[in-house]
Design a protein around this motif. Structure first.
Motif, PDB file in Angstrom:
ATOM      1  N   GLY A  68       0.801  -1.223   0.000  1.00  0.00           N
ATOM      2  CA  GLY A  68       0.000   0.000   0.000  1.00  0.00           C
ATOM      3  C   GLY A  68       0.827   1.263   0.000  1.00  0.00           C
ATOM      4  N   ARG A 123      -2.338  -2.228   2.413  1.00  0.00           N
ATOM      5  CA  ARG A 123      -3.212  -1.885   1.291  1.00  0.00           C
ATOM      6  C   ARG A 123      -4.483  -1.202   1.787  1.00  0.00           C
ATOM      7  N   GLY A 124      -5.050  -1.734   2.884  1.00  0.00           N
ATOM      8  CA  GLY A 124      -6.275  -1.145   3.415  1.00  0.00           C
ATOM      9  C   GLY A 124      -6.043   0.217   4.049  1.00  0.00           C
ATOM     10  N   ALA A 126      -3.673   2.365   3.410  1.00  0.00           N
ATOM     11  CA  ALA A 126      -3.311   3.368   2.404  1.00  0.00           C
ATOM     12  C   ALA A 126      -4.535   4.016   1.774  1.00  0.00           C
ATOM     13  N   ARG A 127      -5.675   3.332   1.812  1.00  0.00           N
ATOM     14  CA  ARG A 127      -6.886   3.896   1.207  1.00  0.00           C
ATOM     15  C   ARG A 127      -7.540   4.958   2.076  1.00  0.00           C
ATOM     16  N   VAL A 128      -7.221   4.961   3.386  1.00  0.00           N
ATOM     17  CA  VAL A 128      -7.943   5.857   4.294  1.00  0.00           C
ATOM     18  C   VAL A 128      -7.070   6.944   4.902  1.00  0.00           C
ATOM     19  N   LYS A 131      -2.343  11.044   2.083  1.00  0.00           N
ATOM     20  CA  LYS A 131      -1.049  10.790   1.454  1.00  0.00           C
ATOM     21  C   LYS A 131      -0.041  11.838   1.895  1.00  0.00           C
ATOM     22  N   ASN A 170      -5.828  16.773  -3.813  1.00  0.00           N
ATOM     23  CA  ASN A 170      -5.390  15.817  -2.802  1.00  0.00           C
ATOM     24  C   ASN A 170      -4.723  16.549  -1.644  1.00  0.00           C
TER      25      ASN A 170
END
Length: 219
Positions: A68, A123-124, A126-128, A131, A170
Motif C-alpha cells: 500500500g 493496502r487497506g 493506504a486507502r484511508v 497521502k 489531494n
C-alpha cells in the motif's frame, strides 16, 4: 498480575514481548516529537517512494511487503504488531496442544504469517490515511500553494505541520518553517509556501486575496 507478567516475560515469548514494547516506545516518541515540531517518521525517511523499483534490495523487499506504500513508520508499527500478536497466538496454541515451541521456531512462524497480514493491512490503510508529500505529486509542485498551519506555531526553529492541497485537490501534510523575515505563524493561520529545502517548506502568511473564500449559505 505477577502471573501475567511472568507469562509475558517467559523465554519462549520474549521476542514477541520485546516487539510489543517497541510499539509503545516508538509510538510515544512519535507523539512527543510531533508536539515539539519534529517527527520520528521524517527521520526514518517517509519520502521513500515505495511504488517504484530501487537498486536497494532492502527497499525492494519493504516495497513488496508494504504494497500500500504507507509511510515507513506506520509500516514498522504494523510489522511489529503483527509479529507480536501472531507470536503470542502461536505459543498459546502450542501450549494448549503439547507445549510451547522454541522461541526461534515460533519467531520464524510469526514472520511467515505476519508478512501477508502486513501486505493486506498496508493496502487497506493506504486507502484511508492522507497521502504524505511525495506519493502523488513532486514536492516542488506544492511551492506556491496556500495551506493551513495544523501543528504550530511556525517560526525559524523546529518545523511545524501544514495541510495543503495539490492541484488535483489531494490533501498533503508537509513540514514547514516560517521565512526568516516572518513573525511566528500560529496554528490555524493560512500560509503561502514560497520555497523548500529538502522535505521542509518555507512559509509566509498568505495575503487575503490568496486565501480560499468561504462558501456562502444560500437562502
Amino acid at each position: 498480575m505477577s502471573a501475567l507478567l511472568e507469562h509475558v516475560m517467559s523465554p519462549e515469548v520474549r521476542p514477541f514481548a520485546i516487539a510489543a514494547a517497541m510499539i509503545l516506545i516508538v509510538g510515544s516518541i512519535e507523539v512527543v516529537s510531533m508536539l515539539v515540531g519534529a517527527s520520528l517518521s521524517e527521520m526514518l525517511g517517509t519520502n521513500i517512494d515505495f511504488g517504484h523499483p530501487s537498486d536497494n534490495g532492502v527497499i525492494n523487499a519493504i516495497s513488496w511487503i508494504n504494497v500500500g506504500g504507507v509511510p515507513l513508520l506506520i509500516f514498522l508499527l504494523l510489522l511489529l504488531g503483527a509479529f507480536s500478536i501472531t507470536g503470542f497466538l502461536i505459543q498459546d496454541i502450542a501450549r494448549m496442544v503439547a507445549g510451547p515451541l522454541p522461541a526461534t521456531l515460533a519467531s520464524v512462524g510469526a514472520v511467515a504469517v505476519s508478512i501477508p497480514l502486513v501486505r493486506a493491512a498496508s493496502r487497506g490503510i493506504a486507502r484511508v490515511i492522507p497521502k504524505d508529500e511525495s506519493y502523488a505529486v513532486g514536492l516542488g509542485d506544492l511551492v506556491g500553494r496556500v495551506g493551513e498551519v495544523v501543528i504550530g506555531p511556525l517560526d525559524q526553529g523546529p518545523p511545524g505541520r501544514v495541510s495543503v492541497a495539490d492541484i488535483h485537490g489531494n490533501r498533503h501534510f508537509v513540514w514547514a518553517v516560517a521565512a526568516p523575515s516572518s513573525s511566528p505563524l500560529p496554528q490555524g493561520t493560512m500560509v503561502l509556501l514560497v520555497d523548500r529545502a529538502g522535505t521542509r517548506f518555507v512559509a509566509v502568511k498568505a495575503d487575503d486575496e490568496l486565501k480560499p473564500s468561504k462558501p456562502t449559505r444560500s437562502n
